[in-house]
Write an enzyme that holds these catalytic residues in place. Structure first.
Site, short mmCIF file in Angstrom:
data_model
loop_
_atom_site.label_atom_id
_atom_site.label_comp_id
_atom_site.label_asym_id
_atom_site.label_seq_id
_atom_site.Cartn_x
_atom_site.Cartn_y
_atom_site.Cartn_z
N GLN A 291 -4.42 -1.37 9.64
CA GLN A 291 -4.35 -2.74 9.12
C GLN A 291 -4.89 -3.71 10.17
O GLN A 291 -4.51 -3.67 11.34
CB GLN A 291 -2.91 -3.08 8.73
CG GLN A 291 -2.76 -4.41 8.02
CD GLN A 291 -3.42 -4.44 6.63
OE1 GLN A 291 -3.54 -3.42 5.97
NE2 GLN A 291 -3.87 -5.60 6.21
N LYS B 203 0.84 -1.20 0.00
CA LYS B 203 0.00 0.00 0.00
C LYS B 203 0.88 1.26 0.00
O LYS B 203 0.63 2.20 -0.76
CB LYS B 203 -0.92 -0.01 1.22
CG LYS B 203 -2.04 -1.05 1.12
CD LYS B 203 -2.77 -1.30 2.44
CE LYS B 203 -3.81 -2.42 2.26
NZ LYS B 203 -4.51 -2.81 3.50
N ASP C 215 -10.95 2.86 4.27
CA ASP C 215 -11.32 1.45 4.22
C ASP C 215 -12.85 1.28 4.17
O ASP C 215 -13.34 0.18 3.90
CB ASP C 215 -10.81 0.72 5.48
CG ASP C 215 -9.53 -0.07 5.21
OD1 ASP C 215 -9.36 -0.54 4.08
OD2 ASP C 215 -8.72 -0.21 6.15
N1 GUN Z 1 -6.82 -6.82 6.62
C1 GUN Z 1 -7.22 -7.64 5.62
N2 GUN Z 1 -7.83 -6.92 4.65
C2 GUN Z 1 -7.82 -5.64 5.04
C3 GUN Z 1 -8.30 -4.42 4.46
O1 GUN Z 1 -8.87 -4.38 3.37
N3 GUN Z 1 -8.08 -3.30 5.17
C4 GUN Z 1 -7.45 -3.33 6.37
N4 GUN Z 1 -7.30 -2.18 7.01
N5 GUN Z 1 -7.01 -4.42 6.95
C5 GUN Z 1 -7.18 -5.57 6.28
#
Ligand code: GUN
Length: 304
Positions: free
Chosen positions: A96, A52, A119
């Site tokens: 995350q 990311k 998100d």
């Molecule tokens: N953990 C697994 N998938 C995601 C996601 O799309 N966003 C976040 N913040 N954590 C995750």
């Protein structure tokens, strides 16, 4: 032969469009910014977050990686989120998941300003989404819609069956498909005669988190299969169940000692009209849509 929906190519096109938007904003003196918060050292989380942050750099988006210690407590995380909410150089806040057990995940997600919730996990954004108001939508479901639209697969009037009812994928995917005028059915672990329902699907979204769960018998020939699953398999027995005779997979399994299978049994893909492979289908869209959401949040927060 079924059509393979190339998520890598679609994600690339979206990222190029986002990079153009970033350039246009730069001309106005605006640089979108993303804060990525990672606690702990789970290998998958580290890979995702690194990817990311790298993608932000590729597209000209400012990013900051924040790694609180493994022992961090809820109050400290809440203070961190409050400071990120207040910062003008941060447009998106990504926490995350999963977080360590001593941290109250819900309290934390609720503390993120909805305007910076890239998100789309905040209940305010979930509510806006279901009410059909402008909202930051969760990245993976938003990516599913992009794959369908950009591949010219009709959604309106089609029967979309979503298997899985998580707040992160299943529920928002169902809502976005509904807004595109699909007839939507949501199935889950308590659904009776699941195969009878999935066999009605023109578009079948598999977001269960179990390897090869959707089998051939559960698929209507010609359906579009959207496989959201990412399941690592490590045993020879599992490998042979899904990939016996697949030379490419054999080579990578031999090298790494594992491979990835989705929630759809690869043998079910043979029946499809079109499908998203794993890897290289839905996965790449998640980061592309995070970038798109970050730019969108930057614009919305400035009334653009
Ligand atoms: N953990 C697994 N998938 C995601 C996601 O799309 N966003 C976040 N913040 N954590 C995750």
């Amino acid at each position: 032969m079924p059509r393979i929906l190339d998520g890598v190519a679609i994600a690339k096109a979206i990222k190029q469009e986002v990079a153009e938007e970033v350039k246009a904003l730069a001309a106005k003196g605006i640089r979108p910014g993303l804060a990525a918060v990672l606690v702990g050292h789970a290998p998958a989380s580290e890979i995702y977050v690194r990817s990311k942050v790298q993608t932000c750099a590729d597209l000209g988006i400012f990013s900051e990686l924040i790694t609180p210690p493994d022992t961090v407590i809820t109050e400290e995380m809440l203070d961190l989120v409050a400071s990120l909410n207040d910062r003008d150089d941060i447009d998106g806040i990504l926490i995350q998941l999963p977080l360590p057990p001593q941290v109250d995940t819900k309290a934390l997600l609720d503390a993120v300003s909805p305007s910076k919730d890239v998100d789309g996990f905040h209940p305010v954004n979930a509510g806006r989404l279901q009410a059909g108001r402008p909202a930051l939508a969760p990245c993976t479901p938003a990516g599913i819609i992009e794959i369908l639209k950009r591949s010219g697969i009709p959604i309106a009037g089609q029967h979309a069956v979503v298997v899985g009812r998580s707040d992160i994928v299943g529920k928002p995917a169902a809502m976005l498909l509904l807004h595109q005028n699909a007839t939507v059915t949501i199935c889950h672990s308590k659904t009776r005669d699941l195969g009878a329902v999935t066999r009605q699907a023109d578009i079948l979204v598999a977001a269960i988190g179990r390897p090869g769960f959707i089998t051939r018998e559960m698929v209507k020939p010609g359906a579009t299969l959207i496989d959201v699953g990412i399941n690592r398999i490590t045993t020879r027995e599992e490998f042979d169940r899904y990939f016996a005779g697949n030379a490419n997979r054999e080579a990578s399994f031999a090298k790494r000692g594992s491979t990835i299978v989705g929630d759809v049994d690869p043998k079910a893909f043979e029946l499809a009209g079109a499908y998203t492979p794993v890897p290289g289908g839905v996965g790449p869209l998640t980061i592309a849509m995070l970038m798109a959401n970050t730019v969108r949040a930057a614009k919305l927060r400035r009334g653009l």
